[in-house]
Design a protein around this motif. Structure first.
Motif, PDB file in Angstrom:
ATOM      1  N   GLY A 123     -54.404  95.727 -46.362  1.00  0.00           N
ATOM      2  CA  GLY A 123     -54.211  97.154 -46.587  1.00  0.00           C
ATOM      3  C   GLY A 123     -54.122  97.521 -48.056  1.00  0.00           C
ATOM      4  O   GLY A 123     -53.833  98.675 -48.393  1.00  0.00           O
ATOM      5  N   HIS A 124     -54.404  96.529 -48.945  1.00  0.00           N
ATOM      6  CA  HIS A 124     -54.299  96.782 -50.393  1.00  0.00           C
ATOM      7  C   HIS A 124     -55.613  96.485 -51.102  1.00  0.00           C
ATOM      8  O   HIS A 124     -55.614  96.082 -52.262  1.00  0.00           O
ATOM      9  CB  HIS A 124     -53.187  95.916 -50.996  1.00  0.00           C
ATOM     10  CG  HIS A 124     -51.846  96.122 -50.378  1.00  0.00           C
ATOM     11  ND1 HIS A 124     -51.186  97.318 -50.408  1.00  0.00           N
ATOM     12  CD2 HIS A 124     -51.045  95.264 -49.669  1.00  0.00           C
ATOM     13  CE1 HIS A 124     -50.035  97.207 -49.776  1.00  0.00           C
ATOM     14  NE2 HIS A 124     -49.928  95.969 -49.309  1.00  0.00           N
ATOM     15  N   GLY A 125     -56.714  96.702 -50.395  1.00  0.00           N
ATOM     16  CA  GLY A 125     -58.010  96.466 -51.003  1.00  0.00           C
ATOM     17  C   GLY A 125     -59.112  96.859 -50.047  1.00  0.00           C
ATOM     18  O   GLY A 125     -58.866  97.367 -48.953  1.00  0.00           O
ATOM     19  N   ARG A 126     -60.357  96.641 -50.449  1.00  0.00           N
ATOM     20  CA  ARG A 126     -61.501  96.954 -49.605  1.00  0.00           C
ATOM     21  C   ARG A 126     -62.366  95.700 -49.468  1.00  0.00           C
ATOM     22  O   ARG A 126     -62.382  94.841 -50.355  1.00  0.00           O
ATOM     23  CB  ARG A 126     -62.308  98.108 -50.199  1.00  0.00           C
ATOM     24  CG  ARG A 126     -62.969  97.799 -51.517  1.00  0.00           C
ATOM     25  CD  ARG A 126     -63.642  99.025 -52.133  1.00  0.00           C
ATOM     26  NE  ARG A 126     -64.380  98.691 -53.338  1.00  0.00           N
ATOM     27  CZ  ARG A 126     -63.852  98.544 -54.537  1.00  0.00           C
ATOM     28  NH1 ARG A 126     -62.543  98.714 -54.705  1.00  0.00           N
ATOM     29  NH2 ARG A 126     -64.610  98.235 -55.575  1.00  0.00           N
ATOM     30  N   CYS A 127     -63.045  95.636 -48.359  1.00  0.00           N
ATOM     31  CA  CYS A 127     -63.874  94.466 -48.062  1.00  0.00           C
ATOM     32  C   CYS A 127     -65.311  94.766 -48.464  1.00  0.00           C
ATOM     33  O   CYS A 127     -65.924  95.721 -47.970  1.00  0.00           O
ATOM     34  CB  CYS A 127     -63.791  94.152 -46.566  1.00  0.00           C
ATOM     35  SG  CYS A 127     -64.717  92.699 -46.064  1.00  0.00           S
ATOM     36  N   GLU A 128     -65.842  93.972 -49.364  1.00  0.00           N
ATOM     37  CA  GLU A 128     -67.233  94.120 -49.796  1.00  0.00           C
ATOM     38  C   GLU A 128     -67.919  92.770 -49.681  1.00  0.00           C
ATOM     39  O   GLU A 128     -67.496  91.798 -50.315  1.00  0.00           O
ATOM     40  CB  GLU A 128     -67.308  94.648 -51.232  1.00  0.00           C
ATOM     41  CG  GLU A 128     -66.871  96.098 -51.377  1.00  0.00           C
ATOM     42  CD  GLU A 128     -67.156  96.646 -52.766  1.00  0.00           C
ATOM     43  OE1 GLU A 128     -67.774  95.907 -53.573  1.00  0.00           O
ATOM     44  OE2 GLU A 128     -66.761  97.792 -53.047  1.00  0.00           O
ATOM     45  N   CYS A 129     -68.932  92.740 -48.844  1.00  0.00           N
ATOM     46  CA  CYS A 129     -69.721  91.524 -48.634  1.00  0.00           C
ATOM     47  C   CYS A 129     -68.813  90.330 -48.339  1.00  0.00           C
ATOM     48  O   CYS A 129     -68.921  89.265 -48.935  1.00  0.00           O
ATOM     49  CB  CYS A 129     -70.624  91.248 -49.842  1.00  0.00           C
ATOM     50  SG  CYS A 129     -72.071  90.234 -49.408  1.00  0.00           S
ATOM     51  N   ARG A 130     -67.875  90.569 -47.415  1.00  0.00           N
ATOM     52  CA  ARG A 130     -66.974  89.541 -46.881  1.00  0.00           C
ATOM     53  C   ARG A 130     -65.981  88.998 -47.912  1.00  0.00           C
ATOM     54  O   ARG A 130     -65.428  87.918 -47.745  1.00  0.00           O
ATOM     55  CB  ARG A 130     -67.775  88.393 -46.266  1.00  0.00           C
ATOM     56  CG  ARG A 130     -68.743  88.867 -45.190  1.00  0.00           C
ATOM     57  CD  ARG A 130     -69.432  87.725 -44.489  1.00  0.00           C
ATOM     58  NE  ARG A 130     -70.325  88.258 -43.456  1.00  0.00           N
ATOM     59  CZ  ARG A 130     -71.054  87.501 -42.635  1.00  0.00           C
ATOM     60  NH1 ARG A 130     -70.972  86.184 -42.726  1.00  0.00           N
ATOM     61  NH2 ARG A 130     -71.834  88.046 -41.731  1.00  0.00           N
ATOM     62  N   VAL A 131     -65.748  89.737 -48.990  1.00  0.00           N
ATOM     63  CA  VAL A 131     -64.769  89.356 -50.010  1.00  0.00           C
ATOM     64  C   VAL A 131     -63.881  90.571 -50.279  1.00  0.00           C
ATOM     65  O   VAL A 131     -64.369  91.690 -50.429  1.00  0.00           O
ATOM     66  CB  VAL A 131     -65.449  88.897 -51.318  1.00  0.00           C
ATOM     67  CG1 VAL A 131     -64.403  88.612 -52.388  1.00  0.00           C
ATOM     68  CG2 VAL A 131     -66.302  87.661 -51.066  1.00  0.00           C
ATOM     69  N   CYS A 132     -62.558  90.319 -50.340  1.00  0.00           N
ATOM     70  CA  CYS A 132     -61.615  91.416 -50.600  1.00  0.00           C
ATOM     71  C   CYS A 132     -61.625  91.783 -52.086  1.00  0.00           C
ATOM     72  O   CYS A 132     -61.435  90.922 -52.952  1.00  0.00           O
ATOM     73  CB  CYS A 132     -60.202  91.008 -50.189  1.00  0.00           C
ATOM     74  SG  CYS A 132     -59.931  91.030 -48.404  1.00  0.00           S
ATOM     75  N   ILE A 133     -61.844  93.038 -52.372  1.00  0.00           N
ATOM     76  CA  ILE A 133     -61.703  93.578 -53.729  1.00  0.00           C
ATOM     77  C   ILE A 133     -60.353  94.303 -53.748  1.00  0.00           C
ATOM     78  O   ILE A 133     -60.189  95.370 -53.153  1.00  0.00           O
ATOM     79  CB  ILE A 133     -62.846  94.553 -54.066  1.00  0.00           C
ATOM     80  CG1 ILE A 133     -64.207  93.901 -53.806  1.00  0.00           C
ATOM     81  CG2 ILE A 133     -62.710  95.019 -55.505  1.00  0.00           C
ATOM     82  CD1 ILE A 133     -64.474  92.655 -54.625  1.00  0.00           C
ATOM     83  N   CYS A 134     -59.376  93.651 -54.435  1.00  0.00           N
ATOM     84  CA  CYS A 134     -57.994  94.133 -54.345  1.00  0.00           C
ATOM     85  C   CYS A 134     -57.748  95.352 -55.220  1.00  0.00           C
ATOM     86  O   CYS A 134     -58.381  95.533 -56.270  1.00  0.00           O
ATOM     87  CB  CYS A 134     -57.018  93.010 -54.738  1.00  0.00           C
ATOM     88  SG  CYS A 134     -57.126  91.561 -53.663  1.00  0.00           S
ATOM     89  N   ASP A 135     -56.771  96.161 -54.768  1.00  0.00           N
ATOM     90  CA  ASP A 135     -56.310  97.287 -55.574  1.00  0.00           C
ATOM     91  C   ASP A 135     -55.552  96.749 -56.782  1.00  0.00           C
ATOM     92  O   ASP A 135     -55.131  95.583 -56.798  1.00  0.00           O
ATOM     93  CB  ASP A 135     -55.387  98.170 -54.735  1.00  0.00           C
ATOM     94  CG  ASP A 135     -56.125  98.830 -53.570  1.00  0.00           C
ATOM     95  OD1 ASP A 135     -57.359  98.951 -53.654  1.00  0.00           O
ATOM     96  OD2 ASP A 135     -55.456  99.208 -52.580  1.00  0.00           O
TER      97      ASP A 135
END
Length: 799
Positions: A570-582
């Protein structure tokens, strides 16, 4: 069998859930190729016209989604096409506040319904609602047509009806100053095989010496008039007739009264039709008895005020009659004898705005019957609408007297309305899609039995505003193979692709498929899409928030690590199966906070200097210490003494802090137990527990445990009873008594053992003496016979 049922239920549940998921987002399911198609999918759907909105691998239809989803995906609100419906009132004349005797008004100048004309612009799935007001006007004009059965059985009734005109005029003047009355009669069809077998019977169908007029289907005796005396005169000239069967041809007469407006003289006012009979009725199909097979055409066929086509057209059906009465705003009162009440009650249920009254044997109560039926009909308003275009629905909510609110079918009507009462209806119109290719449609809503109506013009929103700026044969669409509108290419017939770059006949060649395989693999578009024009178009997921993307659809935004069952914690977004954290979050699932403020102790040290801050949580280096900032040590020396006074005052109401207990000792949770073995043990808990034993001022002991649980809450378990001595010398006395008892017991045991030894020795000596004195006889038993038998073989020679 039970297992099968469970499996079937489970599969059905999964199926229903999947369908619910799929049906949950109508925008995604629409698979819209252009903006107009998108906004017709539903009221929540918007179209992103930003040319740079689509990511690699996403289809054009991905531009169509729910508004919040488009914004989350990066489409600014100004670039979202989301037209809304609107409405405009074109005619809104107020309802008439008219008092009886306040001046003559033409019927067309009286208004009982408001508004009268509207224009609605409908967006698919978005209801447009408006309020309709209805008010019964006082002194409203009334037209009443009396239609009477003149068969022979109604002979005595005709005598009473002859004076009906002036009497009814007088009675109705109490209700309205503008009343008109008319008269018509009916008997039966005059088809030869149906009525009689001889011409003489047609001239005088009555038996015996009774003179009757020839049978007829329907006569309009008197057009609607305000002259009551004329009514009496003309009715007085009527004669009864007769026919062979009991049911009469009244439906033919009702049809002509409804459709022959000019001959009857109907005005656009309250129209009442009183149908008086003592018999049943023929309806569609009965005409075959007389050789009539053509269905009733529902048109006027009066010549010289006589229905001339009764021998040609069959009786009308009930449904046909209902339609014509409704179209011509006629309210029907069935004045019938008690014998036929059940029949006409059933008929009333099929005809809206109709009433049934019990006619006396000679029609003497007809005036009271008409007045009661009129009051019943006029006290209820029922709204009806004309036929709706395909895909358009309408819903009613009524707000009647005394605050009564109804919905559904009951929302169409209000009852117990008195003259001058005002009621309101909320009418909601909704369209699905774009009926009739977007051409305007007109519908009408009116109260049953009234000529006033609301005319509504429906306009359908079928295209987006940006559609007007579309560029046909745009070079942006592969050398003009489509129209560039709303940020995307709308391909011409036979062209496909995001820029309309391919012919629909060449979309699945081997060469094109090769460019859709990653690293020359075997999977086309990673099995997550299809190859169109040599480019991967990724398939959609049932969940609109989940998407495939990438040149080969190799990426997605839903297969990243999770924390707490939440994607990327809940503290990031998923891009191409990798979490990009806030910001301030790290870790593969973005579940590690980089904010050390949660580890600061009151002394401004990280974890009180006894640990390290990891992901926003203190990890204490010394396992004895606990708490969010390693501030407590439940097993350290001095803990018991520190909490002794508070435990004593809260558990037993004694001690030094008994007067300040509530103020100073509410920092822990107190739990009482009955015995010491009920106290928490070190091996039972997942956190350290300190066992304490303290003495109070009365030399009583109390036992308790102190701990900080996993939720950093302080817990104290205490034995609810004190362990107190009963007297000063009780212990030595008890110990002496016990010791004396033990010594006495040992002495008695030794004496008993000695006696047993002496006894045993004496018994053994006696046994030995008797053994020595015993004499045994060794002779053989004379009757003894050996069990062994020896047999010699005579042939045996010892060899």
């Amino acid at each position: 069998m039970d297992l099968k049922l469970i499996l079937m239920s489970t599969l059905l549940g999964v199926f229903c859930y999947c369908n619910a998921q799929k049906e949950g987002n109508e925008c995604i399911n629409a698979n819209a190729k252009y903006c107009g198609e998108c906004i017709q999918a539903g009221a929540k759907c918007g179209w992103c016209k930003d040319p740079d909105f689509l990511k690699q691998g996403e289809t054009v239809s991905t531009r169509c989604d729910e508004l919040q989803s488009l914004i989350r995906r990066g489409c600014v609100e100004a670039m979202i096409e989301n037209p809304s419906g609107k409405q405009r009132i074109l005619k809104n004349k107020p309802v008439t506040n008219r008092k009886k005797g306040a001046g003559k008004l033409n019927p067309e100048d009286i208004t009982q319904i408001q508004p009268q004309k509207l224009n609605l612009h409908l967006r698919s799935g978005e209801p447009q609602s408006f309020n309709l007001k209805f008010k019964r006007a006082e002194d409203y004009p009334i037209d009443l047509y009396y239609l009477m059965d003149l068969s022979y059985s109604m002979k005595d009734d005709l005598e009473n009806v002859k004076n009906l005109g002036t009497s009814l005029m007088l009675e109705m003047s109490k209700i309205t100053s503008d009343f008109r009355i008319g008269f018509g009669s009916f008997v039966e069809k005059t088809v030869m095989p149906y009525i009689s077998t001889t011409p003489a019977k047609l001239l005088n169908p009555c038996t015996g010496d009774q003179n009757c007029t020839s049978p007829f289907s329907y006569k309009n005796v008197l057009k609607l008039t305000s002259d009551g005396k004329k009514f009496n005169t003309l009715v007085g000239q009527q004669h009864i007739s007769g026919n062979l069967d009991s049911p009469e041809g009244g439906f033919d007469a009702i049809m002509q009264v409804a459709v022959c407006g000019d001959q009857i003289g109907w005005r656009n006012v309250t129209r009442l039709l009183v149908f008086s009979t003592d018999a049943g009725f023929h309806f569609a199909g009965d005409g075959k008895l007389g050789g009539i097979v053509l269905p009733n055409d529902g048109k006027c066929h009066l010549e010289n005020n006589i229905y001339t086509m009764s021998h040609y057209y069959d009786y009308p059906s009930i449904a046909h009659l209902v339609q014509k009465l409704s179209d011509n705003n006629i309210q029907t009162i069935f004045a019938v004898t008690e014998e036929f009440q059940p029949v006409y009650q059933e008929l009333k249920n099929l005809i809206p705005k109709s009433a049934v009254g019990t006619l006396s044997a000679n029609s003497s109560n007809v005036i009271n019957l008409i007045i009661d039926a009129y009051n019943s009909l006029s006290s209820e308003v029922i709204l009806e609408n004309s036929k709706l275009p395909e895909g358009v629905t309408i819903a009613y909510t009524s707000r009647c007297k005394n605050g009564v609110v109804s919905e559904g079918e009951n929302g169409r009507k209000c009852s117990n309305i008195s003259i001058g009462d005002e009621v309101t209806f909320t009418i909601s119109v909704t369209s699905k899609g774009c009926p009739k290719q977007g051409k305007p449609e007109t519908i009408k809503i009116k109260p049953l039995g009234f000529t006033e109506e609301v005319e509504i013009t429906l306009n359908f929103i079928c295209e987006c505003e940006c559609h007007k700026d579309g560029i046909k044969n745009s070079p942006l669409c592969h050398f003009g193979n489509g129209t560039y509108e709303c940020g995307a290419c709308k391909c011409n017939e036979g062209r496909v692709g995001r820029q309309c770059e391919c012919s629909s006949n060449d979309v699945a060649t081997e060469d094109m498929d090769r460019t859709c395989r990653k690293d020359n693999g075997t999977d086309i578009c990673s099995n997550n899409g299809e190859c169109v024009c040599g480019t991967c178009e990724c398939k959609k997921r049932d969940n609109p928030e989940e998407r495939y993307s990438g040149q080969f659809c190799e990426c997605d935004n839903f297969n990243c690590d999770r924390s707490g069952n939440t994607l990327c914690g809940g503290h990031g977004r998923c891009e191409c199966r990798v979490c990009i954290c806030d910001p301030m979050w790290t870790g593969t699932a973005c579940d590690c906070s980089m904010d050390n403020s949660t580890c600061l102790a009151t002394n401004k040290q990280i974890c009180n200097g006894r640990g390290t801050c990891e992901c926003g949580t203190c990890k204490c280096t010394d396992p004895k210490f606990q708490g969010p900032t390693c501030e407590t040590c439940p097993t350290c020396p001095g803990v018991c003494t520190e909490h002794k006074d508070c435990v004593q005052c809260r558990a037993f109401g004694t001690g030094e802090k008994k007067d300040t207990c509530e103020k100073e000792c509410s920092y822990f949770t107190l739990i009482k137990v009955k015995e010491r073995n009920k106290l928490p043990q070190p091996n039972d808990a997942t956190y350290p527990v300190m066992h304490c034993k303290e003495r109070d001022a009365n030399d009583c002991w109390f036992y308790y445990t102190y701990a900080v649980n996993n939720n950093t809450e302080k817990e104290v378990h205490v034995v609810e009873t004190l362990d107190c001595p009963s007297g000063p010398d009780i212990i030595p006395i008890v110990a002496g008594v016990v010791a004396g008892i033990v010594l006495i017991g040992l002495a008695l045991l030794l004496i008993w053992k000695l006696l047993m030894i002496i006894h045993d020795r004496r018994e053994f000596a006696k046994f030995e003496k008797e053994k020595m004195n015993a004499k045994w006889d060794t002779g053989e038993n004379p009757i003894y016979k050996s069990a062994v038998t020896t047999v010699v073989n005579p042939k045996y020679e010892g060899k």
